[in-house]
Design a protein around this motif. Structure first.
Motif, mmCIF file in Angstrom:
data_model
loop_
_atom_site.group_PDB
_atom_site.id
_atom_site.type_symbol
_atom_site.label_atom_id
_atom_site.label_comp_id
_atom_site.label_asym_id
_atom_site.label_seq_id
_atom_site.Cartn_x
_atom_site.Cartn_y
_atom_site.Cartn_z
ATOM 1 N N LEU A 1 0.827 -1.210 0.000
ATOM 2 C CA LEU A 1 0.000 0.000 0.000
ATOM 3 C C LEU A 1 0.861 1.259 0.000
ATOM 4 C CD1 LEU A 1 -2.777 -0.979 2.561
ATOM 5 C CD2 LEU A 1 -2.887 -1.034 0.064
ATOM 6 N N LEU B 1 -6.324 13.953 -3.898
ATOM 7 C CA LEU B 1 -7.518 13.336 -3.304
ATOM 8 C C LEU B 1 -7.233 12.942 -1.859
ATOM 9 C CD1 LEU B 1 -10.444 12.067 -4.252
ATOM 10 C CD2 LEU B 1 -9.218 9.926 -3.876
ATOM 11 N N PHE C 1 -12.241 7.467 9.391
ATOM 12 C CA PHE C 1 -11.547 6.376 8.690
ATOM 13 C C PHE C 1 -11.393 5.108 9.530
ATOM 14 C CE2 PHE C 1 -9.932 10.321 6.728
ATOM 15 C CZ PHE C 1 -10.293 10.088 5.416
ATOM 16 N N PHE D 1 -4.679 2.812 5.022
ATOM 17 C CA PHE D 1 -5.805 1.877 5.121
ATOM 18 C C PHE D 1 -7.153 2.546 4.861
ATOM 19 C CE2 PHE D 1 -2.528 0.176 8.120
ATOM 20 C CZ PHE D 1 -2.146 -0.891 7.320
ATOM 21 N N GLY D 2 -7.207 3.874 5.005
ATOM 22 C CA GLY D 2 -8.476 4.582 4.839
ATOM 23 C C GLY D 2 -8.623 5.268 3.495
ATOM 24 N N VAL D 3 -7.512 5.464 2.776
ATOM 25 C CA VAL D 3 -7.591 6.131 1.470
ATOM 26 C C VAL D 3 -6.944 5.287 0.359
ATOM 27 C CG1 VAL D 3 -6.946 8.158 0.108
ATOM 28 C CG2 VAL D 3 -7.719 8.445 2.468
ATOM 29 N N GLN E 1 -5.770 2.091 0.227
ATOM 30 C CA GLN E 1 -6.343 0.758 0.011
ATOM 31 C C GLN E 1 -7.759 0.820 -0.564
ATOM 32 O OE1 GLN E 1 -6.361 -1.940 3.406
ATOM 33 N NE2 GLN E 1 -6.578 -3.713 2.069
ATOM 34 N N PRO E 2 -8.660 1.620 -0.011
ATOM 35 C CA PRO E 2 -10.030 1.613 -0.551
ATOM 36 C C PRO E 2 -10.187 2.265 -1.923
ATOM 37 C CG PRO E 2 -9.972 2.578 1.661
ATOM 38 C CD PRO E 2 -8.566 2.419 1.215
ATOM 39 N N THR E 3 -9.184 2.995 -2.408
ATOM 40 C CA THR E 3 -9.342 3.583 -3.744
ATOM 41 C C THR E 3 -8.693 2.712 -4.815
ATOM 42 O OG1 THR E 3 -7.432 5.023 -3.287
ATOM 43 C CG2 THR E 3 -9.614 5.984 -3.006
ATOM 44 N N THR E 4 -7.422 2.330 -4.607
ATOM 45 C CA THR E 4 -6.704 1.576 -5.646
ATOM 46 C C THR E 4 -5.968 0.357 -5.100
ATOM 47 O OG1 THR E 4 -4.755 2.946 -5.282
ATOM 48 C CG2 THR E 4 -6.268 3.641 -7.034
ATOM 49 N N ALA E 5 -5.840 0.250 -3.769
ATOM 50 C CA ALA E 5 -5.062 -0.829 -3.145
ATOM 51 C C ALA E 5 -3.610 -0.825 -3.611
ATOM 52 C CB ALA E 5 -5.714 -2.193 -3.369
ATOM 53 N N LEU F 1 -0.245 1.101 -6.019
ATOM 54 C CA LEU F 1 0.063 1.550 -7.381
ATOM 55 C C LEU F 1 0.635 0.402 -8.213
ATOM 56 C CD1 LEU F 1 0.145 4.045 -9.238
ATOM 57 C CD2 LEU F 1 2.464 4.467 -8.424
ATOM 58 N N ALA G 1 -9.050 0.564 -11.439
ATOM 59 C CA ALA G 1 -7.869 0.056 -10.738
ATOM 60 C C ALA G 1 -8.319 -1.068 -9.807
ATOM 61 C CB ALA G 1 -7.189 1.177 -9.963
ATOM 62 N N MET H 1 -11.316 -2.965 -6.691
ATOM 63 C CA MET H 1 -11.337 -1.987 -5.599
ATOM 64 C C MET H 1 -11.933 -0.662 -6.056
ATOM 65 S SD MET H 1 -10.690 -1.750 -2.426
ATOM 66 C CE MET H 1 -9.428 -2.914 -1.890
ATOM 67 N N LEU I 1 -15.570 1.013 -5.084
ATOM 68 C CA LEU I 1 -15.590 2.394 -4.589
ATOM 69 C C LEU I 1 -16.569 3.228 -5.409
ATOM 70 C CD1 LEU I 1 -13.808 4.397 -2.611
ATOM 71 C CD2 LEU I 1 -13.000 5.244 -4.814
ATOM 72 N N GLN J 1 -14.562 -0.706 4.769
ATOM 73 C CA GLN J 1 -13.696 0.474 4.891
ATOM 74 C C GLN J 1 -14.067 1.514 3.838
ATOM 75 O OE1 GLN J 1 -10.961 1.109 7.180
ATOM 76 N NE2 GLN J 1 -11.309 3.142 6.315
ATOM 77 N N GLN J 2 -14.381 1.066 2.633
ATOM 78 C CA GLN J 2 -14.739 2.015 1.570
ATOM 79 C C GLN J 2 -15.945 2.862 1.960
ATOM 80 O OE1 GLN J 2 -14.979 -0.864 -1.757
ATOM 81 N NE2 GLN J 2 -13.245 0.216 -2.667
ATOM 82 N N GLN K 1 -17.123 3.345 4.924
ATOM 83 C CA GLN K 1 -16.792 4.156 6.098
ATOM 84 C C GLN K 1 -16.020 5.407 5.684
ATOM 85 O OE1 GLN K 1 -14.781 2.203 9.372
ATOM 86 N NE2 GLN K 1 -14.668 4.114 10.524
ATOM 87 N N SER K 2 -14.996 5.236 4.854
ATOM 88 C CA SER K 2 -14.208 6.390 4.421
ATOM 89 C C SER K 2 -15.077 7.402 3.676
ATOM 90 C CB SER K 2 -13.046 5.941 3.522
ATOM 91 O OG SER K 2 -12.068 5.228 4.264
#
Lengths: 435, 435
Positions: free
Chosen positions: A79, A117, A287, A298-300, A302-306, A308, B110, B113, B117, B145-146, B148-149
């Motif tokens: 991450l 973001l 979060f 873990f709050g941004v 991972q939940p957006t792209t897990a 790069l 991506a 995940m 989202l 988590q998604q 929640q965030s």
């Protein structure tokens, strides 16, 4: 004589539900111009695309190839990115900006986009009452979209229109309201290529410290203020940065423009340890993690792209190290943009157009990737559409929060010598029609 | 005899601020086990990682190499992905699931995940009062988590613990409350590998239609219910899908597990035209775009990543087309997981462990990527830590919303023959210690 009819423009606008070009997004404008090219057979001189036109580092390509042939394709990225990439980012910021941030706080992201973001999402959720973002405009409209999509309140103020410029005085009242969590600006700025000077940054830093506000420094065009050669590692001059004056500064970096790597979506968010170590009840509530580091990972992320893309991480690192090792100098190569901007500004000025936001104080802005211009016949709106009739496209500044709403942004990223030649005839026709 | 001391475990937990393993995230557990391996020199049998252990398609690698050598590296991807990738996704869903979705509604993301989202973000903002997400558990904690965030409210219910299973009856009261915007489930499910059967999906679809709720179908493990061979295009049998019964279904697809492509972060969100064409005041208020399509592209994809990595898009398309063309059959290759699961379940059962969630109705679940197990000596908690003392790691089901909170998830993704051999001795030692 026009190249595109009013009817063709009206039909194409209708297709995208656009009433006025000043209200369209850049992406909508791009699609519309592509359609008009197909419809009319006219090859536009396109200045609306903010796309790099140079080549990536050979070292970046080689590093990507190696990953593509490796088992990493099947393995989730960490991450927080590859340790060697974090190290390269930290070295890069030390060597090219003289800013010290530990490697573990240099987190790879999908472009500066995911970096901003993350910054907005976290910074607006740190404190019970400091929850707004303040944009120093003219700025990048997609960042406004980011806070809107996240439901974060914001304010915006054009800090570059006023002459003489008094940025700190302009933003002080906002900070004194006590609800500003973060201040965003870009150095150099998209769309107008103004730069905040060291003394301005120092004043803003003092305000940030006084009001516990975090500066969000967008470095999507890192070092591309071509008035100064920032291309040599480990020696001054260094680009001005808020990071020189306060630790209340998160930096957002991009591989897209500097490394000509927009396609692979690389960037990073750079966070000083004093911020990374923050723990807050608000972060915990939003979060589920009290610490900013955990909320970020873990709050941004991972939940957006897990994380790069593995090969893109390697390519990004390849470009960083090529520049650090002095084997590749994209800032020298990017001087091609400077030369194009000089020619394009001259052509516009010679045909009745005016340059906007063209100085930082008494100093003319650099000739670079973007600049802003207008025309006295269009003091309010309409210039973008009028130019389209002559086969020239550029982006209205409206969305960017510009005081000079009638202006357009020109980007020279993809302009060729042929474009620079062809535009002269088209501008002449425009001038004749407006005589 | 244990391999890891209680002190070593206590020290490592303290380093990550973990009080109880049942409260740790999977990523935290992974880091902790890696530290324990380094500290103790013990080579763990690691079942906690949800990582594919097979190889990507040669066609995927070749397609990535071609992009790496092309000018695409410098060019921003389209927000809705490459047209040829969208086409391949649409063909894939037609050929392997018998679901018709237009290519322009198959948007690369991506990983699954970013797909989930986007789905949560949009679906929870479609309607003034239907704003909650209902999770059919046991499920994937990062999806919790998604929401929640994002500040989205949710409910969760274990639909697989009850015998006999009555999923529709269990969820009907939630839907009758009138505030559920979307229902999430995964087929097969992470972590317990249960599958909703066609007749169950049909009942849920009827509920979705009656209550205007959207099914969010997580297909991260597309076709990996190995009780049936779903690996041949354009012929039945097809995997069960809510898309066979209602258009109120958004599908979330991933290249990570099926294509062994986790490193490159590929996936897609698949949206029927009836949903894509929705216009709503709530979307307009949240994202600035009334139409779901524009809210997705300009309100979610652009502000998070600005599109998917160019080379990863090509690799993803390469894998899709290799499978469509019958040149590569990852579902047959993935039978390796089936064989490992058979052996691992046998070893656990032979040493006093019990399998959990081990049937869909009267039919045993497939032997596949994941399964759940427990031990009678640990009816509440503590099994994960007890196994760690014997050099075996697996993930607690607590976070997954499981009724059987004492259970653990085993993943066979990375298990080798050597692991399957070594674990027998360790389980025997565990059994002796618990005799």
């Amino acid at each position: 004589m026009t190249l595109i009819s009013e009817q063709q423009i009206a039909d194409t606008k209708a297709r995208y539900g656009i009433e006025q070009l000043e209200r369209a997004s850049i992406r909508q404008l791009v699609m519309m111009v592509s359609d008009l090219e197909a419809l009319s057979g006219v090859d536009f001189v396109r200045m609306e695309l903010g796309v790099p036109g140079l080549s990536p580092a050979p070292q970046a390509r080689a590093a990507e190839h190696a990953v593509i042939d490796s088992p990493l394709l099947a393995q989730y990225p960490a991450l927080n990115g590859n340790p060697s990439l974090r190290q390269a980012l930290s070295q890069f910021f030390k060597s090219f900006m003289n800013v010290d941030v530990p490697a573990d706080n240099c987190i790879p992201t999908a472009g500066a986009m995911q970096a901003s973001l993350a910054a907005f999402w976290l910074v607006a959720n740190l404190h019970p009452t400091r929850t707004k973002i303040l944009f120093l405009d003219p700025g990048f409209p997609t960042q406004i979209q980011q806070v809107q999509s996240l439901g974060i309140a914001y304010e915006r103020v054009d800090v570059f229109a006023q002459r003489p410029r008094r940025v700190a005085d302009q933003i002080r009242p906002y900070l004194e309201n006590g609800d500003i969590a973060g201040i965003v600006y870009s150095n150099p700025s998209n769309p107008v290529w103004n730069c905040l000077a060291p003394e301005e940054l120092e004043e803003i830093a003092a305000l940030c410290d006084a009001h516990e506000t975090i500066a969000l420094e967008d470095l999507a065009y890192f070092g591309m203020d071509f008035r100064v050669d920032y291309s040599h590692p480990n020696q001054p001059p260094y680009p001005p940065s808020m990071g020189h004056y306060t630790h209340r500064c998160i930096q957002m970096f991009s591989g897209s423009k500097l490394f000509n790597y927009a396609g692979q979506r690389t960037g990073a968010v750079i966070i000083p340890e004093t911020l990374m170590a923050i723990e807050s009840e608000q972060l915990k509530a939003r979060f589920g993690y009290a610490s900013l580091r955990n909320a970020l990972l873990f709050g941004v992320i991972q939940p957006t792209t897990a994380g790069l893309c593995q090969s893109a991480q390697a390519g990004f690192e390849g470009a960083l190290r090529a520049m650090l090792d002095g084997k590749w100098n994209p800032l020298i190569e990017a001087r091609a943009y400077e030369q194009r901007a000089v020619k394009l500004k001259a052509a516009l000025s010679a045909h009745g157009f005016e340059l906007l936001y063209d100085a930082d104080g008494d100093t003319p802005i650099a000739d670079g990737f973007y600049f802003a211009f207008g025309h006295p016949a269009y003091p309010d709106a309409g210039l973008a559409q009028a130019l389209i009739e002559f086969g020239v496209s550029a982006t209205p500044l409206t969305d960017a929060g510009a005081h000079h709403k009638h202006g357009l942004r020109a980007c020279v990223g993809l302009m060729t010598d042929d474009d620079l030649h062809r535009i002269v005839g088209r501008l002449a026709a425009f001038q004749e029609a407006h005589a």
